[in-house]
Design a protein around this motif. Structure first.
Motif, PDB file in Angstrom:
ATOM      1  N   ALA A 225      33.609  72.486   8.944  1.00 50.49           N
ATOM      2  CA  ALA A 225      33.925  71.497   9.976  1.00 50.49           C
ATOM      3  C   ALA A 225      34.054  72.161  11.340  1.00 50.49           C
ATOM      4  O   ALA A 225      33.563  71.639  12.353  1.00 50.49           O
ATOM      5  CB  ALA A 225      35.218  70.768   9.609  1.00 50.49           C
ATOM      6  N   LEU A 226      34.702  73.320  11.379  1.00 49.75           N
ATOM      7  CA  LEU A 226      34.882  74.028  12.654  1.00 49.75           C
ATOM      8  C   LEU A 226      33.541  74.481  13.223  1.00 49.75           C
ATOM      9  O   LEU A 226      33.280  74.302  14.428  1.00 49.75           O
ATOM     10  CB  LEU A 226      35.795  75.242  12.440  1.00 49.75           C
ATOM     11  N   CYS A 227      32.683  75.037  12.374  1.00 54.82           N
ATOM     12  CA  CYS A 227      31.384  75.517  12.854  1.00 54.82           C
ATOM     13  C   CYS A 227      30.496  74.374  13.328  1.00 54.82           C
ATOM     14  O   CYS A 227      29.839  74.486  14.375  1.00 54.82           O
ATOM     15  CB  CYS A 227      30.680  76.304  11.741  1.00 54.82           C
ATOM     16  N   VAL A 228      30.474  73.288  12.579  1.00 56.38           N
ATOM     17  CA  VAL A 228      29.672  72.124  12.991  1.00 56.38           C
ATOM     18  C   VAL A 228      30.204  71.569  14.308  1.00 56.38           C
ATOM     19  O   VAL A 228      29.426  71.213  15.218  1.00 56.38           O
ATOM     20  CB  VAL A 228      29.673  71.047  11.895  1.00 56.38           C
ATOM     21  N   GLY A 229      31.539  71.489  14.449  1.00 58.05           N
ATOM     22  CA  GLY A 229      32.130  70.987  15.686  1.00 58.05           C
ATOM     23  C   GLY A 229      31.799  71.865  16.880  1.00 58.05           C
ATOM     24  O   GLY A 229      31.437  71.363  17.954  1.00 58.05           O
ATOM     25  N   LEU A 230      31.894  73.192  16.702  1.00 58.20           N
ATOM     26  CA  LEU A 230      31.577  74.107  17.797  1.00 58.20           C
ATOM     27  C   LEU A 230      30.095  74.050  18.167  1.00 58.20           C
ATOM     28  O   LEU A 230      29.743  74.072  19.349  1.00 58.20           O
ATOM     29  CB  LEU A 230      31.965  75.537  17.403  1.00 58.20           C
ATOM     30  N   LEU A 243      19.938  71.758  31.577  1.00 59.01           N
ATOM     31  CA  LEU A 243      19.314  73.060  31.754  1.00 59.01           C
ATOM     32  C   LEU A 243      17.794  72.941  31.752  1.00 59.01           C
ATOM     33  O   LEU A 243      17.232  71.962  31.253  1.00 59.01           O
ATOM     34  CB  LEU A 243      19.759  74.002  30.630  1.00 59.01           C
ATOM     35  N   SER A 244      17.149  73.933  32.305  1.00 59.20           N
ATOM     36  CA  SER A 244      15.687  73.980  32.288  1.00 59.20           C
ATOM     37  C   SER A 244      15.207  74.154  30.848  1.00 59.20           C
ATOM     38  O   SER A 244      15.964  74.608  29.986  1.00 59.20           O
ATOM     39  CB  SER A 244      15.191  75.145  33.142  1.00 59.20           C
ATOM     40  N   PRO A 245      13.931  73.810  30.551  1.00 62.53           N
ATOM     41  CA  PRO A 245      13.423  73.952  29.182  1.00 62.53           C
ATOM     42  C   PRO A 245      13.599  75.355  28.618  1.00 62.53           C
ATOM     43  O   PRO A 245      13.935  75.523  27.449  1.00 62.53           O
ATOM     44  CB  PRO A 245      11.940  73.591  29.335  1.00 62.53           C
ATOM     45  N   ALA A 246      13.392  76.384  29.453  1.00 63.60           N
ATOM     46  CA  ALA A 246      13.545  77.757  28.972  1.00 63.60           C
ATOM     47  C   ALA A 246      15.000  78.064  28.667  1.00 63.60           C
ATOM     48  O   ALA A 246      15.325  78.743  27.681  1.00 63.60           O
ATOM     49  CB  ALA A 246      12.998  78.738  30.005  1.00 63.60           C
ATOM     50  N   SER A 247      15.914  77.560  29.499  1.00 57.56           N
ATOM     51  CA  SER A 247      17.338  77.854  29.319  1.00 57.56           C
ATOM     52  C   SER A 247      17.972  77.034  28.204  1.00 57.56           C
ATOM     53  O   SER A 247      19.016  77.409  27.670  1.00 57.56           O
ATOM     54  CB  SER A 247      18.096  77.591  30.630  1.00 57.56           C
ATOM     55  N   GLN A 248      17.356  75.908  27.846  1.00 57.11           N
ATOM     56  CA  GLN A 248      17.928  75.056  26.803  1.00 57.11           C
ATOM     57  C   GLN A 248      17.995  75.760  25.457  1.00 57.11           C
ATOM     58  O   GLN A 248      18.839  75.441  24.619  1.00 57.11           O
ATOM     59  CB  GLN A 248      17.103  73.771  26.668  1.00 57.11           C
ATOM     60  N   ARG A 249      17.097  76.722  25.230  1.00 57.16           N
ATOM     61  CA  ARG A 249      17.071  77.398  23.937  1.00 57.16           C
ATOM     62  C   ARG A 249      18.229  78.372  23.773  1.00 57.16           C
ATOM     63  O   ARG A 249      18.630  78.664  22.646  1.00 57.16           O
ATOM     64  CB  ARG A 249      15.734  78.146  23.781  1.00 57.16           C
ATOM     65  N   ALA A 250      18.806  78.859  24.871  1.00 57.64           N
ATOM     66  CA  ALA A 250      19.921  79.801  24.785  1.00 57.64           C
ATOM     67  C   ALA A 250      21.127  79.205  24.053  1.00 57.64           C
ATOM     68  O   ALA A 250      21.692  79.849  23.169  1.00 57.64           O
ATOM     69  CB  ALA A 250      20.310  80.298  26.174  1.00 57.64           C
ATOM     70  N   PRO A 251      21.559  77.965  24.390  1.00 57.33           N
ATOM     71  CA  PRO A 251      22.666  77.387  23.629  1.00 57.33           C
ATOM     72  C   PRO A 251      22.336  77.214  22.142  1.00 57.33           C
ATOM     73  O   PRO A 251      23.210  77.391  21.293  1.00 57.33           O
ATOM     74  CB  PRO A 251      22.883  76.024  24.305  1.00 57.33           C
ATOM     75  N   PHE A 252      21.071  76.879  21.837  1.00 57.60           N
ATOM     76  CA  PHE A 252      20.670  76.783  20.435  1.00 57.60           C
ATOM     77  C   PHE A 252      20.865  78.135  19.753  1.00 57.60           C
ATOM     78  O   PHE A 252      21.390  78.212  18.640  1.00 57.60           O
ATOM     79  CB  PHE A 252      19.213  76.346  20.319  1.00 57.60           C
ATOM     80  N   ALA A 253      20.428  79.208  20.414  1.00 57.95           N
ATOM     81  CA  ALA A 253      20.565  80.544  19.831  1.00 57.95           C
ATOM     82  C   ALA A 253      22.026  80.917  19.652  1.00 57.95           C
ATOM     83  O   ALA A 253      22.385  81.595  18.684  1.00 57.95           O
ATOM     84  CB  ALA A 253      19.854  81.563  20.723  1.00 57.95           C
ATOM     85  N   LEU A 254      22.878  80.494  20.588  1.00 56.74           N
ATOM     86  CA  LEU A 254      24.304  80.766  20.488  1.00 56.74           C
ATOM     87  C   LEU A 254      24.936  80.005  19.322  1.00 56.74           C
ATOM     88  O   LEU A 254      25.854  80.506  18.666  1.00 56.74           O
ATOM     89  CB  LEU A 254      24.986  80.376  21.806  1.00 56.74           C
ATOM     90  N   ALA A 255      24.424  78.800  19.059  1.00 57.41           N
ATOM     91  CA  ALA A 255      24.970  77.971  17.981  1.00 57.41           C
ATOM     92  C   ALA A 255      24.358  78.285  16.620  1.00 57.41           C
ATOM     93  O   ALA A 255      24.929  77.902  15.594  1.00 57.41           O
ATOM     94  CB  ALA A 255      24.753  76.489  18.312  1.00 57.41           C
ATOM     95  N   ASP A 256      23.204  78.973  16.600  1.00 55.75           N
ATOM     96  CA  ASP A 256      22.506  79.219  15.330  1.00 55.75           C
ATOM     97  C   ASP A 256      23.382  79.888  14.268  1.00 55.75           C
ATOM     98  O   ASP A 256      23.383  79.457  13.111  1.00 55.75           O
ATOM     99  CB  ASP A 256      21.240  80.051  15.576  1.00 55.75           C
TER     100      ASP A 256
END
Length: 344
Positions: A225-230, A243-256
């Motif tokens: 639950a904590l990981c999904v919430g974060l 964010l720009s298309p290139a920068s949008q992937r950074a949050p995905f990588a942080l959440a992966d």
């Protein structure tokens, strides 16, 4: 001895590897293209693999803590060559034969390209970037393990997070660095190959996996639950910042890595049904061979002009079946040859 090693395996790791390799089929066949589950879960297959790589690699090193570092290094690289490179070399040979048979195949292979391909550098083989990435991670992991041992988990994790954020912030600089280091050998039609194999961008996922092993973390429902919430908070914040298309992937990588941890807690549900548990465990244990098998099948289908994006939803499902049957068939053949070779 083999039985003891089998009992030492954590079943949820094999199950999650099996799930991730099935996601690879879905990524390449595209039957769920455009769906939220594709974007937020299925497309996370490689980061999940990298987190699991960190877990299993750290476990390997910790189990050999009594060995001299030089002896352990030699054993590490020797066993990785046997487990990873021998199947990869067999795949390359089949891929070269395939290229000669395809309508758009090429029969001209320079000695330099053959040598680089044999070393695991695969920019000219479709989806081969993952093979190159795994080999690079194998090369650098002992240094990550050493960092965890010397400067500690928190400092290593902070450095890895910084490396990830810097990699995405300066993505095109990273591409130019890799292009120079690799003598501009990747096809110009795919410059992002250089970034996909840029190790600093993957260090956070590797380190998270290693820390999970060091802490002997068993993922519980509250962790899920904590990981999904974060992860949801990171994605929502990124969307709000526009964010720009290139920068949008950074949050995905942080959440992966958070998604990978959550899946470690969710995947044990397959253990409640023995056939599903056996299937996912087999796919996980032989995920490397299955990946190499689907690489060959996918390259063959694309080489004959089949583009999943242009297919109907039903045809994409047929493409998925072809990938799965071909990949599993090739993996079984490889497994049989390996067993016969070891028996001799």
């Amino acid at each position: 001895m083999a039985e003891a090693r089998r009992e030492a395996r954590r079943p949820e790791i094999d199950w999650l590897k099996g799930f991730a390799i099935l996601c690879v089929f879905l990524i390449h066949a595209q039957p769920l293209h455009g769906r939220a589950i594709q974007t937020y879960l299925i497309d996370r297959a490689v980061p999940i693999f990298v987190v699991l790589f960190g877990m299993t690699s750290e476990r390997w090193w910790r189990s050999r803590a009594s060995m001299h570092i030089q002896e352990a290094l030699i054993l590490w690289y020797r066993t990785r060559v046997r487990r990873l490179m021998i199947p990869a070399w067999a795949t390359v040979i089949m891929w070269w034969c395939l290229q000669l048979a395809l309508p758009k195949g090429s029969s001209s292979f320079s000695p330099t390209r053959i040598a680089m391909t044999a070393l695991g550098y695969w920019p000219w083989i479709g989806t081969g970037w993952f093979v190159t990435l795994v080999i690079l991670l194998v090369i650098v992991f002992p240094f990550a393990h050493l960092a965890l041992q010397t400067i500690g988990e928190a400092a290593t994790l902070l450095i890895a997070i910084g490396a990830l954020l810097a990699s995405w912030a300066y993505m095109f600089h990273a591409i130019e660095i890799m292009r120079a280091l690799l003598f501009d050998t990747a096809p110009h039609t795919n410059p992002f190959f250089y970034f996909w194999i840029f190790v600093p961008a993957w260090l956070m996922a590797v380190t998270v996996g290693a820390v999970l092993t060091r802490r002997r973390v068993i993922v519980r429902p509250h962790h899920v639950a904590l990981c999904v919430g974060l992860a949801g908070l990171i994605h929502a914040t990124a969307a709000h910042l526009a964010l720009s298309p290139a920068s949008q992937r950074a949050p995905f990588a942080l959440a992966d890595p958070l998604i990978a941890i959550a899946m470690l807690g969710i995947i044990p549900v397959v253990g409640g049904w023995a056939p599903a548990a056996s299937f996912f465990a087999w796919c996980g244990e032989w995920s490397w061979g299955i990946y190499l098998g689907q690489l060959l099948v996918h390259n063959a289908l694309v080489g004959y002009g089949v583009d999943p994006i242009l297919l109907s939803p039903l045809e994409r499902c047929g493409y998925l079946v072809c990938l799965f049957v071909g990949a599993v068939g090739l993996a079984i053949v490889g497994q049989t040859i390996r067993a016969a070779t070891l028996a001799d």
